[in-house]
Design a protein around this motif. Sequence first.
Motif, PDB file in Angstrom:
ATOM      1  N   VAL A  18      -5.348   7.949   1.234  1.00 32.89           N
ATOM      2  CA  VAL A  18      -6.598   7.233   0.963  1.00 32.89           C
ATOM      3  C   VAL A  18      -6.434   6.395  -0.296  1.00 32.89           C
ATOM      4  O   VAL A  18      -6.809   5.219  -0.332  1.00 32.89           O
ATOM      5  N   ASP A  19      -5.837   6.983  -1.331  1.00 34.10           N
ATOM      6  CA  ASP A  19      -5.620   6.281  -2.593  1.00 34.10           C
ATOM      7  C   ASP A  19      -4.739   5.051  -2.399  1.00 34.10           C
ATOM      8  O   ASP A  19      -5.009   3.991  -2.959  1.00 34.10           O
ATOM      9  N   ALA A  20      -3.714   5.175  -1.579  1.00 38.61           N
ATOM     10  CA  ALA A  20      -2.814   4.041  -1.333  1.00 38.61           C
ATOM     11  C   ALA A  20      -3.557   2.880  -0.677  1.00 38.61           C
ATOM     12  O   ALA A  20      -3.362   1.722  -1.052  1.00 38.61           O
ATOM     13  N   GLY A  21      -4.422   3.184   0.282  1.00 32.12           N
ATOM     14  CA  GLY A  21      -5.206   2.129   0.929  1.00 32.12           C
ATOM     15  C   GLY A  21      -6.139   1.439  -0.043  1.00 32.12           C
ATOM     16  O   GLY A  21      -6.297   0.208  -0.020  1.00 32.12           O
ATOM     17  N   LEU A  22      -6.748   2.213  -0.917  1.00 33.12           N
ATOM     18  CA  LEU A  22      -7.637   1.627  -1.917  1.00 33.12           C
ATOM     19  C   LEU A  22      -6.861   0.777  -2.917  1.00 33.12           C
ATOM     20  O   LEU A  22      -7.334  -0.269  -3.355  1.00 33.12           O
ATOM     21  N   THR A  23      -5.662   1.219  -3.250  1.00 30.93           N
ATOM     22  CA  THR A  23      -4.822   0.453  -4.175  1.00 30.93           C
ATOM     23  C   THR A  23      -4.446  -0.896  -3.565  1.00 30.93           C
ATOM     24  O   THR A  23      -4.519  -1.934  -4.231  1.00 30.93           O
ATOM     25  N   VAL A  24      -4.068  -0.879  -2.287  1.00 28.69           N
ATOM     26  CA  VAL A  24      -3.727  -2.136  -1.598  1.00 28.69           C
ATOM     27  C   VAL A  24      -4.934  -3.068  -1.591  1.00 28.69           C
ATOM     28  O   VAL A  24      -4.816  -4.260  -1.902  1.00 28.69           O
ATOM     29  N   ALA A  25      -6.117  -2.530  -1.255  1.00 26.18           N
ATOM     30  CA  ALA A  25      -7.327  -3.359  -1.210  1.00 26.18           C
ATOM     31  C   ALA A  25      -7.643  -3.931  -2.589  1.00 26.18           C
ATOM     32  O   ALA A  25      -7.968  -5.114  -2.713  1.00 26.18           O
ATOM     33  N   ALA A  26      -7.552  -3.099  -3.613  1.00 28.65           N
ATOM     34  CA  ALA A  26      -7.854  -3.562  -4.968  1.00 28.65           C
ATOM     35  C   ALA A  26      -6.907  -4.678  -5.398  1.00 28.65           C
ATOM     36  O   ALA A  26      -7.331  -5.677  -5.984  1.00 28.65           O
ATOM     37  N   ARG A  27      -5.637  -4.523  -5.070  1.00 28.99           N
ATOM     38  CA  ARG A  27      -4.665  -5.564  -5.438  1.00 28.99           C
ATOM     39  C   ARG A  27      -4.891  -6.844  -4.639  1.00 28.99           C
ATOM     40  O   ARG A  27      -4.720  -7.943  -5.165  1.00 28.99           O
ATOM     41  N   MET A  28      -5.253  -6.696  -3.358  1.00 24.12           N
ATOM     42  CA  MET A  28      -5.547  -7.877  -2.537  1.00 24.12           C
ATOM     43  C   MET A  28      -6.701  -8.664  -3.145  1.00 24.12           C
ATOM     44  O   MET A  28      -6.695  -9.892  -3.140  1.00 24.12           O
ATOM     45  N   ILE A  29      -7.698  -7.946  -3.626  1.00 28.14           N
ATOM     46  CA  ILE A  29      -8.860  -8.610  -4.213  1.00 28.14           C
ATOM     47  C   ILE A  29      -8.515  -9.162  -5.582  1.00 28.14           C
ATOM     48  O   ILE A  29      -8.719 -10.345  -5.867  1.00 28.14           O
ATOM     49  N   ASP A  30      -7.966  -8.302  -6.457  1.00 24.48           N
ATOM     50  CA  ASP A  30      -7.744  -8.699  -7.843  1.00 24.48           C
ATOM     51  C   ASP A  30      -6.652  -9.748  -7.988  1.00 24.48           C
ATOM     52  O   ASP A  30      -6.818 -10.714  -8.708  1.00 24.48           O
ATOM     53  N   ASP A  31      -5.560  -9.562  -7.312  1.00 28.52           N
ATOM     54  CA  ASP A  31      -4.440 -10.494  -7.456  1.00 28.52           C
ATOM     55  C   ASP A  31      -4.547 -11.677  -6.494  1.00 28.52           C
ATOM     56  O   ASP A  31      -4.613 -12.824  -6.910  1.00 28.52           O
ATOM     57  N   ASN A  32      -4.581 -11.376  -5.215  1.00 27.23           N
ATOM     58  CA  ASN A  32      -4.492 -12.431  -4.210  1.00 27.23           C
ATOM     59  C   ASN A  32      -5.782 -13.234  -4.074  1.00 27.23           C
ATOM     60  O   ASN A  32      -5.777 -14.463  -4.213  1.00 27.23           O
ATOM     61  N   ALA A  33      -6.884 -12.563  -3.743  1.00 23.90           N
ATOM     62  CA  ALA A  33      -8.133 -13.291  -3.467  1.00 23.90           C
ATOM     63  C   ALA A  33      -8.634 -14.033  -4.697  1.00 23.90           C
ATOM     64  O   ALA A  33      -9.042 -15.187  -4.602  1.00 23.90           O
ATOM     65  N   ARG A  34      -8.620 -13.382  -5.842  1.00 18.39           N
ATOM     66  CA  ARG A  34      -9.096 -14.058  -7.056  1.00 18.39           C
ATOM     67  C   ARG A  34      -8.193 -15.241  -7.416  1.00 18.39           C
ATOM     68  O   ARG A  34      -8.671 -16.297  -7.808  1.00 18.39           O
ATOM     69  N   GLY A  35      -6.887 -15.056  -7.260  1.00 20.21           N
ATOM     70  CA  GLY A  35      -5.960 -16.156  -7.540  1.00 20.21           C
ATOM     71  C   GLY A  35      -6.188 -17.330  -6.602  1.00 20.21           C
ATOM     72  O   GLY A  35      -6.186 -18.493  -7.031  1.00 20.21           O
TER      73      GLY A  35
END
Length: 117
Positions: A18-35
């Motif tokens: 569960v933690d790994a999925g949340l980490t992937v989502a957080a990085r997608m939002i923080d790094d990719n989507a925001r960029g």
Amino acid sequence: MRISREVTKQLPEEVKWVDAGLTVAARMIDDNARGSLHGGRLPDAVADLVQASRSVQRSLYEAIKLALSQGHTFDDLANESHLSTEYLREAYESFDPSRDARPGPGEDGREPWRVLG
């Protein structure tokens, strides 16, 4: 916004997923989507957010599955999430973890998780 990944104790194996999925989502939002958003690449931002949504949906399913296995009930979970028990149970049971999670309606016109709005 930076996501803190400090873990103070060893997590059980099922929680790690569960933690790994949340980490992937957080990085997608923080790094990719925001960029993408800041760079003016709106189609890329939308695609990144869809992928993050998919990861969160799968993590939601896995978190509910884990909670149920530990003796929590749909009533407990629905109360904490401010949803009806029937809605949460139906959403959980209709979610197919073998398919990619959908951020919107499927072929049947139904949305498996409409908990964001």
